[in-house]
Enzyme design. Structure first.
Site, PDB file in Angstrom:
ATOM      1  N   SER A  43       0.796  -1.228   0.000  1.00  0.00           N
ATOM      2  CA  SER A  43       0.000   0.000   0.000  1.00  0.00           C
ATOM      3  C   SER A  43       0.826   1.274   0.000  1.00  0.00           C
ATOM      4  O   SER A  43       0.316   2.336  -0.361  1.00  0.00           O
ATOM      5  CB  SER A  43      -0.936   0.014   1.213  1.00  0.00           C
ATOM      6  OG  SER A  43      -0.206  -0.095   2.422  1.00  0.00           O
ATOM      7  N   ASP A 329      -3.688   8.218   7.616  1.00  0.00           N
ATOM      8  CA  ASP A 329      -4.437   7.341   8.507  1.00  0.00           C
ATOM      9  C   ASP A 329      -3.461   6.708   9.507  1.00  0.00           C
ATOM     10  O   ASP A 329      -2.338   7.184   9.646  1.00  0.00           O
ATOM     11  CB  ASP A 329      -5.245   6.296   7.726  1.00  0.00           C
ATOM     12  CG  ASP A 329      -4.360   5.380   6.872  1.00  0.00           C
ATOM     13  OD1 ASP A 329      -3.151   5.275   7.149  1.00  0.00           O
ATOM     14  OD2 ASP A 329      -4.887   4.758   5.921  1.00  0.00           O
ATOM     15  N   HIS A 332      -0.458   5.027   7.158  1.00  0.00           N
ATOM     16  CA  HIS A 332       0.097   5.542   5.915  1.00  0.00           C
ATOM     17  C   HIS A 332       0.402   7.037   5.974  1.00  0.00           C
ATOM     18  O   HIS A 332      -0.417   7.814   6.469  1.00  0.00           O
ATOM     19  CB  HIS A 332      -0.891   5.303   4.768  1.00  0.00           C
ATOM     20  CG  HIS A 332      -1.253   3.863   4.586  1.00  0.00           C
ATOM     21  ND1 HIS A 332      -2.364   3.300   5.179  1.00  0.00           N
ATOM     22  CD2 HIS A 332      -0.643   2.873   3.894  1.00  0.00           C
ATOM     23  CE1 HIS A 332      -2.425   2.015   4.839  1.00  0.00           C
ATOM     24  NE2 HIS A 332      -1.384   1.732   4.067  1.00  0.00           N
TER      25      HIS A 332
END
Length: 358
Positions: A43, A329, A332
């Protein structure tokens, strides 16, 4: 009936061959001459491969700062891939999931095979692990979407930031000795993957170490980083992985002399750790609002950024200005955060010797 079926299959095969040839040449020599970036991992690098129906990266408020709507990035805007491509003078490479929708003008920048939540091994994310991602890449090379000339003018970026460990701990517990043993297994597989990408033909491979996992907002307690997590990340895994990368370069030099470094270690740990803990000021000079705190979080630990109740009620909170946050978040970096981190890594990125070209 069988003869007609075979005829149909032959026509389909002919069409696909024509389609691949059209994408590979299209009467445009610039397609193969243009420098390219190929991306693998998780991610921190994914730009839209995760499934729309499964991933919160395709849900509001992701993409809040750019492009002002969810687009599959685990951020309010850019992720590391975008900034690395920008540094190289390239547009962001297209996501593998949608590559067939693009012609040579976009494919000439490379392709992103990274899927959020994945690792070198299978995790609880329902997406291809890194071995499968490299398989996809190799298949496209075999089909002629990219050829040896493309690869000679390319670099790869490999992001691996800890999903293997999260899954391992969920299955086997958090004994530090067991985690370090598993780290050796992860590093061996990662080394194999990186060497495989280079063997396929990519000139240089840039591969991350672990970030300061203990300083991610999900790990912070009482405004303090988790020292054990950081020890396992930097004092064990990153040291072993960096040493492995160096040895891979030594081994490569013994096979053939080159004027470039085939394997490059990308240190995500120190830029993030130093900004989070205040050792380093953000290079932009703009202040950050509590760098240990995420902009977007669930209203309780049972929820996450983008959570919505069955009645449509938002079950997350959003900071007033994401531009002031290092993290988007709980796991990340933000659009702003990635900008600061990649700027601090420009000396490492300067080792990539593919031509800079718009």
């Amino acid at each position: 009936m069988e003869a007609k079926r075979n005829q149909h299959l032959a026509l389909i095969a002919l069409f696909l061959s024509f389609l691949v040839a059209a994408r590979g040449s299209a009467g445009d020599d610039d397609y193969h001459n243009h420098p390219k970036l190929f991306v693998f991992g998780d991610s921190y690098a994914d730009t839209g491969n995760d499934a729309r129906v499964l991933s919160e990266s395709w849900m509001t408020p992701y993409g809040h700062s750019w492009p002002h709507k969810p687009d599959g990035r685990w951020s309010d805007g850019f992720v590391s891939t975008d900034y690395i491509a920008k540094y190289l003078g390239l547009r962001t490479p297209v996501a593998f999931r949608s590559w067939k929708n693009h012609g040579p003008k976009k494919l000439k920048y490379g392709m992103n095979f990274a899927y959020g939540g994945t690792g070198v091994f299978d995790t609880d994310a329902p997406y291809p692990n890194m071995t499968m991602q490299i398989n996809f890449f190799e298949q496209l090379v075999r089909k002629g979407v990219y050829n040896s000339q493309d690869l000679e003018n390319s670099a790869a970026y490999v992001s691996l930031v800890g999903n293997d460990f999260g899954y391992f701990i969920s299955q086997h517990g958090a004994d530090p000795s067991d985690i370090m043993d598993f780290a050796d297994v992860v590093i061996a597989q990662l080394a194999h993957n990186v060497k495989r990408i280079h063997k396929i033909g990519v000139k240089q491979v840039l591969a991350t170490g672990l970030p300061p996992i203990g300083c991610l907002p999900r790990s912070i307690e009482n405004n303090t980083c988790n020292g054990m997590y950081n020890f396992l990340a930097d004092d064990y895994y990153n040291i072993v992985w960096n040493t492995t990368v160096n040895q891979m370069n030594v081994n490569e030099s013994q096979i053939r002399a080159t004027d470039y470094t085939p394997y490059i270690y990308l240190d995500l740990y120190n830029p993030l750790y130093n900004i989070v803990t205040g050792i380093t000021s953000p290079p932009s000079g703009k202040p950050l609002d509590n760098p240990m705190e995420a902009c977007c979080t669930g209203v309780t630990d049972d929820y996450y950024c983008a959570s919505v109740a069955t009645n449509g009620t938002k079950m997350y909170t959003l900071c007033e200005n994401p531009e002031t946050k290092l993290f988007w978040d709980r796991s990340h970096p933000s659009h702003r955060g990635w900008s600061e981190v990649i700027y601090l890594l420009r000396d490492t990125l300067s080792q990539l010797q593919i031509p800079h070209k718009k």
